[in-house]
Design a protein around this motif. Structure first.
Motif, mmCIF file in Angstrom:
data_model
loop_
_atom_site.group_PDB
_atom_site.id
_atom_site.type_symbol
_atom_site.label_atom_id
_atom_site.label_comp_id
_atom_site.label_asym_id
_atom_site.label_seq_id
_atom_site.Cartn_x
_atom_site.Cartn_y
_atom_site.Cartn_z
ATOM 1 N N PHE A 3 0.848 -1.188 0.000
ATOM 2 C CA PHE A 3 0.000 0.000 0.000
ATOM 3 C C PHE A 3 0.881 1.235 0.000
ATOM 4 O O PHE A 3 2.019 1.195 0.469
ATOM 5 C CB PHE A 3 -0.912 -0.004 1.224
ATOM 6 C CG PHE A 3 -1.892 -1.132 1.228
ATOM 7 C CD1 PHE A 3 -3.076 -1.049 0.506
ATOM 8 C CD2 PHE A 3 -1.640 -2.295 1.939
ATOM 9 C CE1 PHE A 3 -3.986 -2.088 0.500
ATOM 10 C CE2 PHE A 3 -2.548 -3.341 1.940
ATOM 11 C CZ PHE A 3 -3.723 -3.238 1.211
ATOM 12 N N ILE A 6 -0.463 3.073 5.086
ATOM 13 C CA ILE A 6 -1.334 2.330 5.991
ATOM 14 C C ILE A 6 -1.528 3.148 7.264
ATOM 15 O O ILE A 6 -0.573 3.685 7.818
ATOM 16 C CB ILE A 6 -0.741 0.953 6.348
ATOM 17 C CG1 ILE A 6 -0.585 0.104 5.084
ATOM 18 C CG2 ILE A 6 -1.615 0.240 7.384
ATOM 19 C CD1 ILE A 6 0.140 -1.208 5.307
ATOM 20 N N ILE A 22 2.984 -5.020 9.061
ATOM 21 C CA ILE A 22 2.243 -3.857 8.564
ATOM 22 C C ILE A 22 3.210 -2.797 8.057
ATOM 23 O O ILE A 22 3.023 -2.248 6.967
ATOM 24 C CB ILE A 22 1.319 -3.289 9.656
ATOM 25 C CG1 ILE A 22 0.152 -4.255 9.876
ATOM 26 C CG2 ILE A 22 0.808 -1.900 9.292
ATOM 27 C CD1 ILE A 22 -0.644 -3.977 11.117
ATOM 28 N N SER A 26 3.759 -0.995 3.811
ATOM 29 C CA SER A 26 3.427 0.402 3.558
ATOM 30 C C SER A 26 4.616 1.122 2.927
ATOM 31 O O SER A 26 5.700 1.156 3.510
ATOM 32 C CB SER A 26 3.035 1.092 4.866
ATOM 33 O OG SER A 26 2.566 2.397 4.631
ATOM 34 N N ALA A 30 3.934 3.954 7.985
ATOM 35 C CA ALA A 30 2.600 3.665 8.517
ATOM 36 C C ALA A 30 2.374 4.492 9.775
ATOM 37 O O ALA A 30 3.319 4.814 10.500
ATOM 38 C CB ALA A 30 2.461 2.177 8.833
ATOM 39 N N CYS A 52 -4.920 2.286 2.790
ATOM 40 C CA CYS A 52 -5.245 1.135 3.628
ATOM 41 C C CYS A 52 -5.554 1.628 5.037
ATOM 42 O O CYS A 52 -4.739 2.336 5.637
ATOM 43 C CB CYS A 52 -4.069 0.166 3.668
ATOM 44 S SG CYS A 52 -4.306 -1.225 4.799
#
Length: 78
Positions: A3, A6, A22, A26, A30, A52
């Motif tokens: 993404f 995020i 995570i 990103s 993030a 996201c």
């Protein structure tokens, strides 16, 4: 899949390995909020241009929020 950005819209309780995964997904840093938002306006500010969004069961992403944040491609429940 990666993404552009995020964001967690609220405190999702993510820790350790989940946070590392995570962050790796990103492209931009993030943003993981540690507190729940007080209003839809706060949710919109937090999401901004993120594509996201991760939320807990406590936070609703309404039609108005989707309209204000057109970059959203994915919403995940944590």
């Amino acid at each position: 899949m990666t993404f552009n950005k995020i964001v967690t819209a609220d405190f999702c309780g993510l820790t350790g390995p989940a946070v590392e995964k995570i962050l790796a997904l990103s492209a931009a840093p993030a943003v993981l909020y540690q507190e729940d938002p007080a209003s839809d306006a706060e949710i919109i500010r937090r999401i901004g241009d993120a594509d996201c969004v991760l939320v807990s069961w406590r936070t609703k992403i309404s039609a108005a929020i989707f309209a204000a944040c057109p970059a959203i491609r994915y919403v995940g429940m944590c």
